[in-house]
Design a protein around this motif. Structure first.
Motif, PDB file in Angstrom:
ATOM      1  N   ASP A  59     -15.773  11.153  15.013  1.00 38.47           N
ATOM      2  CA  ASP A  59     -16.168  11.311  13.896  1.00 38.47           C
ATOM      3  C   ASP A  59     -17.521  12.047  13.839  1.00 38.47           C
ATOM      4  O   ASP A  59     -18.538  11.755  14.673  1.00 38.47           O
ATOM      5  CB  ASP A  59     -16.591   9.905  13.013  1.00 38.47           C
ATOM      6  N   LEU A  60     -17.494  13.464  13.631  1.00 39.85           N
ATOM      7  CA  LEU A  60     -18.724  14.504  14.026  1.00 39.85           C
ATOM      8  C   LEU A  60     -19.678  14.171  12.854  1.00 39.85           C
ATOM      9  O   LEU A  60     -19.494  14.458  11.752  1.00 39.85           O
ATOM     10  CB  LEU A  60     -18.169  15.909  13.825  1.00 39.85           C
ATOM     11  N   GLY A  61     -21.120  13.873  13.387  1.00 41.23           N
ATOM     12  CA  GLY A  61     -22.162  13.625  12.446  1.00 41.23           C
ATOM     13  C   GLY A  61     -21.918  12.311  11.638  1.00 41.23           C
ATOM     14  O   GLY A  61     -21.935  12.445  10.507  1.00 41.23           O
ATOM     15  N   SER A  62     -21.675  11.077  12.290  1.00 42.40           N
ATOM     16  CA  SER A  62     -20.987  10.153  11.676  1.00 42.40           C
ATOM     17  C   SER A  62     -22.181   9.324  10.675  1.00 42.40           C
ATOM     18  O   SER A  62     -21.673   8.903   9.652  1.00 42.40           O
ATOM     19  CB  SER A  62     -20.732   8.953  12.561  1.00 42.40           C
ATOM     20  N   GLY A  63     -23.283   9.589  10.733  1.00 40.60           N
ATOM     21  CA  GLY A  63     -24.442   9.195   9.739  1.00 40.60           C
ATOM     22  C   GLY A  63     -24.275   7.625   9.877  1.00 40.60           C
ATOM     23  O   GLY A  63     -24.787   6.859  10.603  1.00 40.60           O
ATOM     24  N   GLY A  64     -23.821   7.391   8.470  1.00 40.67           N
ATOM     25  CA  GLY A  64     -23.956   5.981   7.944  1.00 40.67           C
ATOM     26  C   GLY A  64     -22.568   5.234   8.453  1.00 40.67           C
ATOM     27  O   GLY A  64     -22.231   4.313   8.055  1.00 40.67           O
ATOM     28  N   GLY A  65     -21.689   5.972   9.137  1.00 41.79           N
ATOM     29  CA  GLY A  65     -20.370   5.344   9.840  1.00 41.79           C
ATOM     30  C   GLY A  65     -19.260   5.718   8.969  1.00 41.79           C
ATOM     31  O   GLY A  65     -17.990   5.284   9.491  1.00 41.79           O
ATOM     32  N   LEU A  66     -19.290   6.544   7.987  1.00 43.83           N
ATOM     33  CA  LEU A  66     -18.087   6.960   7.244  1.00 43.83           C
ATOM     34  C   LEU A  66     -17.757   8.547   7.599  1.00 43.83           C
ATOM     35  O   LEU A  66     -18.845   9.394   7.740  1.00 43.83           O
ATOM     36  CB  LEU A  66     -18.044   6.927   5.675  1.00 43.83           C
ATOM     37  N   PRO A  67     -16.429   8.744   7.827  1.00 45.16           N
ATOM     38  CA  PRO A  67     -15.312   7.967   7.667  1.00 45.16           C
ATOM     39  C   PRO A  67     -14.949   7.119   8.856  1.00 45.16           C
ATOM     40  O   PRO A  67     -13.926   6.421   8.672  1.00 45.16           O
ATOM     41  CB  PRO A  67     -14.280   8.929   7.437  1.00 45.16           C
ATOM     42  N   GLY A  68     -15.667   7.339  10.036  1.00 39.01           N
ATOM     43  CA  GLY A  68     -15.045   6.849  11.097  1.00 39.01           C
ATOM     44  C   GLY A  68     -14.686   5.267  11.523  1.00 39.01           C
ATOM     45  O   GLY A  68     -13.941   4.888  11.949  1.00 39.01           O
ATOM     46  N   THR A  79      -8.523   4.803  19.133  1.00 39.78           N
ATOM     47  CA  THR A  79     -10.149   4.928  19.480  1.00 39.78           C
ATOM     48  C   THR A  79     -11.067   5.900  18.811  1.00 39.78           C
ATOM     49  O   THR A  79     -10.336   7.030  18.486  1.00 39.78           O
ATOM     50  CB  THR A  79     -10.122   4.932  21.141  1.00 39.78           C
ATOM     51  N   MET A  80     -12.085   5.564  18.805  1.00 41.29           N
ATOM     52  CA  MET A  80     -13.034   6.565  17.952  1.00 41.29           C
ATOM     53  C   MET A  80     -14.362   6.681  18.449  1.00 41.29           C
ATOM     54  O   MET A  80     -14.970   5.649  19.051  1.00 41.29           O
ATOM     55  CB  MET A  80     -13.088   5.903  16.505  1.00 41.29           C
ATOM     56  N   VAL A  81     -14.942   7.840  18.644  1.00 46.09           N
ATOM     57  CA  VAL A  81     -16.170   8.253  18.820  1.00 46.09           C
ATOM     58  C   VAL A  81     -17.186   8.324  17.714  1.00 46.09           C
ATOM     59  O   VAL A  81     -16.637   9.212  16.997  1.00 46.09           O
ATOM     60  CB  VAL A  81     -16.398   9.351  19.944  1.00 46.09           C
ATOM     61  N   LEU A  82     -18.252   7.572  17.459  1.00 48.75           N
ATOM     62  CA  LEU A  82     -18.828   7.889  16.314  1.00 48.75           C
ATOM     63  C   LEU A  82     -20.170   8.871  17.044  1.00 48.75           C
ATOM     64  O   LEU A  82     -21.028   8.316  17.698  1.00 48.75           O
ATOM     65  CB  LEU A  82     -19.642   6.856  15.731  1.00 48.75           C
ATOM     66  N   LEU A  83     -20.184  10.071  16.663  1.00 41.70           N
ATOM     67  CA  LEU A  83     -21.286  11.131  17.288  1.00 41.70           C
ATOM     68  C   LEU A  83     -22.265  11.326  16.276  1.00 41.70           C
ATOM     69  O   LEU A  83     -22.182  11.681  15.180  1.00 41.70           O
ATOM     70  CB  LEU A  83     -20.475  12.498  17.589  1.00 41.70           C
ATOM     71  N   GLU A  84     -23.336  10.883  16.976  1.00 47.04           N
ATOM     72  CA  GLU A  84     -24.594  11.135  16.004  1.00 47.04           C
ATOM     73  C   GLU A  84     -25.805  11.686  16.970  1.00 47.04           C
ATOM     74  O   GLU A  84     -26.187  10.948  17.900  1.00 47.04           O
ATOM     75  CB  GLU A  84     -24.835   9.807  15.365  1.00 47.04           C
TER      76      GLU A  84
END
Length: 221
Positions: A59-68, A79-84
């Motif tokens: 999730d590129l630029g996940s911010g508040g966690g959406l949509p990741g 599996t998911m990487v939340l990139l921030e």
């Protein structure tokens, strides 16, 4: 086994996280249910694009966690990487992943996308990239393409509009200017929300992404 809500996360946990994210300015205004429906649209489209049994996504630029968070919660094989890049948001995401009990499948990386895309541990290793709010099409494309395997997909939230799909796609996502990155636009989806789908048709050349901040200051298109 504890009950879970529609996203495979403990009841109420995701709602509380998203309310907190909105209050902190990490999520835009509006009803939480609308934000969730938007994220669920990513899940539906991502599943339709994916052939891997255990997809690896970012999730590129996940911010508040959406949509990741929603995509990962609804997809137990993924599996998911939340990139921030922002430290406060990354710390918030760390807590959110723990609260949702997703720490076995979801990780948070606090780093700029330009550096992340040059890391051999991540470059060309992802089956898919989701992007809700990160930058212009040129910035999104340059930062996402280096992360994707050949055949991988990129799904980007699109602004509201009534334009013809072909015209809109050629305007915001010009195929000839995306080709040097290895990306090809494949479909514009318009329902309650808009999404652009792109496919990685060949590996992104080593010269991309450019140095920190350059994709924004000197966009490719």
């Amino acid at each position: 086994m504890p009950d879970t809500d529609r996203d495979g996360i403990a009841p109420g946990a995701l709602q509380k996280i998203l309310v907190a994210a909105r209050d902190l300015g990490f999520l835009g205004p509006g009803p939480i249910e609308r934000h969730l429906r938007h994220a669920e649209g990513f899940t539906t489209l991502a599943r339709a694009q994916t052939v891997a049994e255990n997809p690896r996504m970012v999730d590129l630029g996940s911010g508040g966690g959406l949509p990741g968070l929603v995509v990962a919660g609804a997809w137990p094989e993924a599996t998911m990487v939340l990139l921030e890049a922002n430290e406060r948001r990354a710390q918030f995401l760390d807590r959110a992943v723990f609260t949702c009990d997703l720490q076995q499948r979801v990780s948070v990386v606090h780093q700029r996308a330009e550096l992340f895309g040059r890391d051999p541990a991540y470059r060309a290793t992802f089956d898919g990239v989701v992007v809700r709010s990160f930058g212009t099409p040129a910035v999104v494309a340059e930062c996402a393409a280096p992360l994707l395997r050949v055949g991988g997909w990129l799904i980007v939230s699109e602004p509201p509009g009534e334009d013809d799909g072909e015209t809109e796609q050629s305007g915001r996502w010009p195929a000839d200017l995306l080709e040097p990155l290895g990306l090809s636009p494949t479909e514009v989806v318009r329902a309650e929300f808009g999404y652009q789908i792109l496919r990685q048709v060949h590996l992104c050349p080593d010269r991309f992404p450019r140095r920190n901040g350059v994709p924004t200051k000197k966009p490719l298109f």
